[in-house]
Design an enzyme around this catalytic site. Structure first.
Site, mmCIF file in Angstrom:
data_model
loop_
_atom_site.group_PDB
_atom_site.id
_atom_site.type_symbol
_atom_site.label_atom_id
_atom_site.label_comp_id
_atom_site.label_asym_id
_atom_site.label_seq_id
_atom_site.Cartn_x
_atom_site.Cartn_y
_atom_site.Cartn_z
ATOM 1 N N GLU A 130 -11.123 -9.205 3.321
ATOM 2 C CA GLU A 130 -9.889 -8.808 4.020
ATOM 3 C C GLU A 130 -10.260 -8.539 5.494
ATOM 4 O OE1 GLU A 130 -7.208 -6.183 1.698
ATOM 5 O OE2 GLU A 130 -6.231 -5.517 3.638
ATOM 6 N N THR A 145 -17.781 -0.862 15.337
ATOM 7 C CA THR A 145 -16.965 -0.331 16.420
ATOM 8 C C THR A 145 -15.768 -0.635 16.379
ATOM 9 O OG1 THR A 145 -17.741 -2.097 17.845
ATOM 10 C CG2 THR A 145 -18.802 0.137 18.263
ATOM 11 N N ARG A 189 -9.231 8.171 -1.216
ATOM 12 C CA ARG A 189 -10.324 8.752 -0.284
ATOM 13 C C ARG A 189 -10.949 9.900 -0.915
ATOM 14 N NH1 ARG A 189 -8.851 6.851 5.211
ATOM 15 N NH2 ARG A 189 -10.574 8.037 5.613
ATOM 16 N N HIS A 223 -3.586 -4.403 7.870
ATOM 17 C CA HIS A 223 -3.825 -3.095 8.500
ATOM 18 C C HIS A 223 -2.985 -3.176 9.803
ATOM 19 C CE1 HIS A 223 -5.792 0.672 9.380
ATOM 20 N NE2 HIS A 223 -5.218 0.627 10.552
ATOM 21 N N HIS A 237 0.878 6.348 1.755
ATOM 22 C CA HIS A 237 1.767 7.252 2.679
ATOM 23 C C HIS A 237 2.743 8.049 1.964
ATOM 24 C CE1 HIS A 237 -1.542 6.876 5.536
ATOM 25 N NE2 HIS A 237 -1.234 5.582 5.681
ATOM 26 N N HIS A 277 -5.536 3.542 -1.814
ATOM 27 C CA HIS A 277 -6.912 4.112 -1.453
ATOM 28 C C HIS A 277 -7.128 5.537 -1.756
ATOM 29 C CE1 HIS A 277 -9.708 4.933 2.479
ATOM 30 N NE2 HIS A 277 -10.100 4.795 1.265
ATOM 31 N N ARG A 335 -7.128 12.748 0.758
ATOM 32 C CA ARG A 335 -5.860 13.100 1.536
ATOM 33 C C ARG A 335 -4.621 12.803 1.135
ATOM 34 N NH1 ARG A 335 -7.880 10.467 6.983
ATOM 35 N NH2 ARG A 335 -9.756 11.393 6.295
ATOM 36 N N GLU A 373 -8.701 0.486 -3.200
ATOM 37 C CA GLU A 373 -9.464 0.564 -2.021
ATOM 38 C C GLU A 373 -10.344 1.684 -2.209
ATOM 39 O OE1 GLU A 373 -6.993 0.829 1.465
ATOM 40 O OE2 GLU A 373 -6.153 -1.164 1.335
ATOM 41 N N ASN A 394 0.957 -1.200 -0.067
ATOM 42 C CA ASN A 394 0.014 -0.131 -0.008
ATOM 43 C C ASN A 394 0.796 1.398 -0.052
ATOM 44 O OD1 ASN A 394 -1.425 2.210 1.204
ATOM 45 N ND2 ASN A 394 -3.047 0.954 1.706
HETATM 46 N N1 PXP Z 1 -5.910 -3.013 4.198
HETATM 47 C C1 PXP Z 1 -6.916 -2.065 4.022
HETATM 48 C C2 PXP Z 1 -8.212 -2.609 3.626
HETATM 49 C C3 PXP Z 1 -6.437 -0.680 4.194
HETATM 50 O O1 PXP Z 1 -7.668 0.053 4.432
HETATM 51 C C4 PXP Z 1 -5.357 -0.697 4.754
HETATM 52 C C5 PXP Z 1 -4.921 0.886 5.349
HETATM 53 O O2 PXP Z 1 -5.289 1.742 4.225
HETATM 54 C C6 PXP Z 1 -4.358 -1.517 4.567
HETATM 55 C C7 PXP Z 1 -4.750 -2.781 4.409
HETATM 56 C C8 PXP Z 1 -2.824 -1.108 5.216
HETATM 57 O O3 PXP Z 1 -2.784 -0.836 6.357
HETATM 58 P P1 PXP Z 1 -1.339 -0.218 7.188
HETATM 59 O O4 PXP Z 1 -1.173 1.106 6.165
HETATM 60 O O5 PXP Z 1 -1.744 -0.218 8.434
HETATM 61 O O6 PXP Z 1 -0.186 -1.361 6.782
#
Ligand code: PXP
Length: 254
Positions: free
Chosen positions: A153, A103, A47, A196, A12, A45, A51, A72, A9
């Site tokens: 997932e 939650t 968004r 995640h 960032h 992703h 962002r 995503e 991913n």
């Molecule tokens: N999987 C999904 C569905 C996500 O939304 C994210 C975060 O954007 C990730 C994986 C990756 O998470 P992380 O950036 O914390 O490794």
């Protein structure tokens, strides 16, 4: 032994770029480095508030990267239109607003059935592999089946948070939830991914779960890249995943 894919991913990289505007660091260059380092796919992703990843990033990733793209997206008309226009390999529906979320943080697939169903259908009809980002519980998995989603997932956030907090008992409980959910997903005929918050310390136990076939990892890899480079952080993650999967397979067949 089932292959375990790594989706990197790159959100960032775009977060850092956007802190100053301009084009550096370029998420497409990060995707190229990820491909070189052994990633099986790229995850981004888009968004609603843009962002990090931008519309132009998605266009470039689709046109310039050979690896499969996992987009995503929130279940909105705008995101559906973008997905259908670019036709990525896969789309993972994730919650962005509080009301779309359980939650714990996964998609509210139980309460959100009627809202989600047309999005799952439209993406599937366009031959885009759909996954739902859900909490690792049976109720959510049953709801994913009711939505005809082929892939889920599992949200590993609670497990990773317990690890960060050094809460050994809760880490074990959360890992057991992931194990149970992954086994139940297999019994239901769902392809199972996870992600995640995964780190070098938490990836091994998840990679050892035999029915999980893909991990999506971003934030930690980008953070580690600051210290040792992106290719090096991805290679280390890949190696930890592969070793844990191979050792678990050997232990089961011994
Ligand atoms: N999987 C999904 C569905 C996500 O939304 C994210 C975060 O954007 C990730 C994986 C990756 O998470 P992380 O950036 O914390 O490794």
């Amino acid at each position: 032994m089932r292959q375990l894919r790594l989706g990197v991913n790159i959100d960032h990289v775009a977060t850092i770029r956007n802190a100053r505007g301009g084009r550096h660091p370029d998420p497409v260059r990060a995707a190229q480095a990820a491909a070189k380092a052994g990633a099986d796919g790229i995850t981004a992703h888009l968004r609603e508030d843009r962002r990090h990843i931008s519309d132009d990033d998605i266009l470039q990733l689709v046109n310039e990267i050979d690896l499969p793209l996992n987009l995503e997206m929130a279940a909105t008309e705008e995101m559906l239109e973008i997905a259908l226009r670019h036709s990525p390999h896969a789309a993972c529906i994730v919650p962005e607003k509080r009301e779309e979320q359980t939650t714990e943080g996964g998609l509210n697939v139980v309460g959100g059935h009627n809202h989600l169903a047309p999005f799952v259908r439209a993406l599937q009809e366009a031959d885009i592999r759909v996954s739902l980002f859900i909490e690792p519980d049976r109720e959510s998995l049953d709801a994913a089946v009711a939505l005809n989603a082929p892939v889920v997932e599992l949200h590993t956030g609670a497990y990773c948070e317990a690890d960060l907090e050094g809460d050994v008992l809760r880490r074990k409980t959360e890992l057991t939830r992931l194990l149970d959910a992954a086994a139940y997903a297999e019994a239901l005929g769902l392809e199972c991914h996870a992600g995640h918050g995964l780190t070098f310390d938490t990836v091994g136990d998840v990679a050892a779960i035999p029915t999980i076939v893909e991990l999506n990892i971003g934030h930690f890899l980008m953070g580690e890249a600051i210290f040792g480079g992106l290719e090096s952080s991805i290679k280390r993650m890949r190696s930890l995943m592969d070793t844990a999967r191979a050792e678990a397979t050997d232990a089961r067949s011994a």
